[in-house]
Design a protein around this motif. Structure first.
Motif, mmCIF file in Angstrom:
data_model
loop_
_atom_site.group_PDB
_atom_site.id
_atom_site.type_symbol
_atom_site.label_atom_id
_atom_site.label_comp_id
_atom_site.label_asym_id
_atom_site.label_seq_id
_atom_site.Cartn_x
_atom_site.Cartn_y
_atom_site.Cartn_z
ATOM 1 N N ASP A 179 0.829 -1.214 0.000
ATOM 2 C CA ASP A 179 0.000 0.000 0.000
ATOM 3 C C ASP A 179 0.864 1.265 0.000
ATOM 4 O OD1 ASP A 179 -2.325 -1.413 -0.089
ATOM 5 O OD2 ASP A 179 -2.759 -1.250 2.064
ATOM 6 N N ARG A 183 0.965 4.040 -3.002
ATOM 7 C CA ARG A 183 0.721 5.474 -2.806
ATOM 8 C C ARG A 183 1.880 6.281 -3.381
ATOM 9 N NH1 ARG A 183 -1.451 4.048 2.375
ATOM 10 N NH2 ARG A 183 0.296 4.954 3.513
ATOM 11 N N GLU A 186 1.457 6.383 -7.141
ATOM 12 C CA GLU A 186 0.290 7.141 -7.589
ATOM 13 C C GLU A 186 0.362 8.629 -7.257
ATOM 14 O OE1 GLU A 186 -2.713 4.841 -5.729
ATOM 15 O OE2 GLU A 186 -2.825 3.399 -7.381
ATOM 16 N N THR A 187 1.163 9.006 -6.279
ATOM 17 C CA THR A 187 1.117 10.401 -5.838
ATOM 18 C C THR A 187 2.463 11.131 -5.851
ATOM 19 O OG1 THR A 187 1.484 9.899 -3.491
ATOM 20 C CG2 THR A 187 -0.792 9.831 -4.283
ATOM 21 N N SER A 202 2.908 14.439 2.068
ATOM 22 C CA SER A 202 2.611 13.477 1.002
ATOM 23 C C SER A 202 1.623 12.416 1.481
ATOM 24 C CB SER A 202 3.915 12.793 0.559
ATOM 25 O OG SER A 202 3.622 11.642 -0.204
ATOM 26 N N PRO A 203 0.689 12.000 0.619
ATOM 27 C CA PRO A 203 -0.232 10.906 0.986
ATOM 28 C C PRO A 203 0.497 9.612 1.330
ATOM 29 C CG PRO A 203 -0.981 12.057 -0.998
ATOM 30 C CD PRO A 203 0.390 12.582 -0.693
ATOM 31 N N VAL A 204 1.744 9.496 0.902
ATOM 32 C CA VAL A 204 2.513 8.284 1.226
ATOM 33 C C VAL A 204 2.609 8.096 2.740
ATOM 34 C CG1 VAL A 204 4.845 7.273 1.122
ATOM 35 C CG2 VAL A 204 3.823 8.289 -0.928
ATOM 36 N N GLU A 206 0.388 8.939 5.044
ATOM 37 C CA GLU A 206 -0.900 8.910 5.748
ATOM 38 C C GLU A 206 -0.939 7.789 6.778
ATOM 39 O OE1 GLU A 206 -3.797 10.665 2.290
ATOM 40 O OE2 GLU A 206 -4.231 8.684 3.127
#
Ligand code: SF4
Length: 372
Positions: A179, A183, A186-187, A202-204, A206
């Motif tokens: 996951d 991320r 994708e981001t 960064s969403p990484v 989260e």
């Protein structure tokens, strides 16, 4: 993230890098475990088509160099026949370190490798992106990984991304690492090759909290219980080394420190030393490494490997004590620098390298750029 830029030059079998001495191919070894018979096949392929040695890299991978360019189909087919290319699409992203003495981690490493290969989007990870899996020993957490998992007991462990982490049970570790990697793919903005290149929001990251992995020091050559950590001088594995290994074990574990763990190898120290492997932590060969330098690399005129060999031989012949880990490089790109190496950039003389090996005068260290 858009399709990976051609600037991602990390080589593979199907996308060699062309150096001054010919095509260079890198073979990923997730977790480092490899049959000695396979190692022999790889060295024989190298000798038949290019340089008669196989490089053990600073990420525990294998490299064949001085191959013809374009790479002959015969080389590709011969390597595929060893079983070291289970995925054409994902070959360059299977950069997975694992604690070399922790055989209990083998199933986790295998599951993660399979999950990585099963997710098409992860073929877009940068070739520089590194995973690390360890146990309570914290081995390999010393390296510059992007995502790590440390299993601390049968039911507990921690997932890390950079300096952040969270508790994750071993049963969920594979999914959690996948996951985070997804991320990233994708981001991450263009130009971000590693987790350390990401902004803090960064969403990484989260769901992760500040948490720094405590790392163990790299393994050094020598006996560990019944096993042996055998250093590979300058990371150059020869047929002579492999023949001696075949007498000692069916399989070995490649480490990111230019060495191999030989299971039950403590009983074979003499024969492995006679074959040219490094079996003690003392001495210059356990302390020195080098990038490939001239004439193989066009970025330098410094023959780094020759300098390192001469320095090691000088230290040994003068009975000096090597006290420092030194990595000799030909330019500021500093390929193959280990996390704790002192780096000598283009040293002018052998005596400069000898001095760095045997004194405690601080020498600059820097982040690893390329893998060698
Ligand atoms: S550090 Fe410089 S000289 Fe050495 S291999 Fe890398 S690019 Fe070439």
């Amino acid at each position: 993230m858009s399709e990976r830029s051609p600037l991602d030059r990390c080589p593979g079998l199907l996308r060699p890098f062309v150096a001054d001495d010919g095509a260079l191919v890198r073979l990923r070894m997730p977790g480092g475990r490899v049959a000695v018979s396979v190692l022999r096949e790889v060295v024989e392929i190298a000798a038949a088509h290019g340089a008669p040695v196989v490089q053990v890299t600073s990420r525990g991978n294998l490299q064949l160099r001085a191959l013809p360019n374009p790479l002959p189909l015969a080389v590709i087919e011969a390597v595929e026949a060893t079983g070291l290319l289970p995925s054409a699409s994902h070959e360059r992203v299977r950069n997975i370190l694992a604690a070399p003495l922790a055989r209990d981690l083998d199933p986790l490493v295998a599951s993660f490798d399979a999950a990585l290969r099963a997710e098409p989007r992860l073929a877009q990870l940068p070739g520089r992106f590194l995973f690390a899996i360890s146990d309570a020993s914290a081995s390999v957490l010393s390296e510059r990984w992007d995502v790590a998992y440390q299993q601390t007991s049968e039911r507990s462990g921690t997932l890390y991304a950079g300096r952040l982490g969270r508790e994750v049970a071993p049963a969920h570790a594979v999914r959690a690492m996948v996951d985070v990697a997804l991320r990233f793919v994708e981001t991450a903005p263009d130009g971000a090759w590693n987790v350390c290149d990401l902004p803090s929001d960064s969403p990484v990251f989260e769901g992760l909290e500040p948490s720094t992995a405590v790392a163990a020091a790299p393994l050094v050559p020598g006996v560990v219980g019944t096993d042996l950590v055998a250093g590979v001088p300058l990371g150059m594995l020869t047929l002579q080394h492999v023949e001696a290994l075949a007498e000692a074990a069916d399989e070995v574990v490649i480490t990111p420190w230019r060495s191999l763990v030989v299971p039950s190898g403590a009983a074979r120290v003499e024969s492995l030393r006679s074959a040219g492997l490094v079996t003690e932590p003392e001495g210059p060969w356990a302390r020195i490494s080098a990038c490939v330098g001239a004439p193989s690399c066009r970025r330098t005129t410094v023959p780094t490997l020759d300098l390192a060999r001469s320095a090691a031989e000088t230290v040994a012949s003068r009975r000096l004590t090597a006290t420092q880990d030194v990595h000799v490089v030909g330019c500021e790109r500093r390929c193959g620098t280990g996390a704790s190496d002192r780096v000598l950039v283009a040293p002018p003389t052998v005596d400069d390298v000898v001095a760095a090996l045997t004194t405690t005068v601080p020498t600059a260290t820097a982040a690893t750029r390329g893998e060698q």
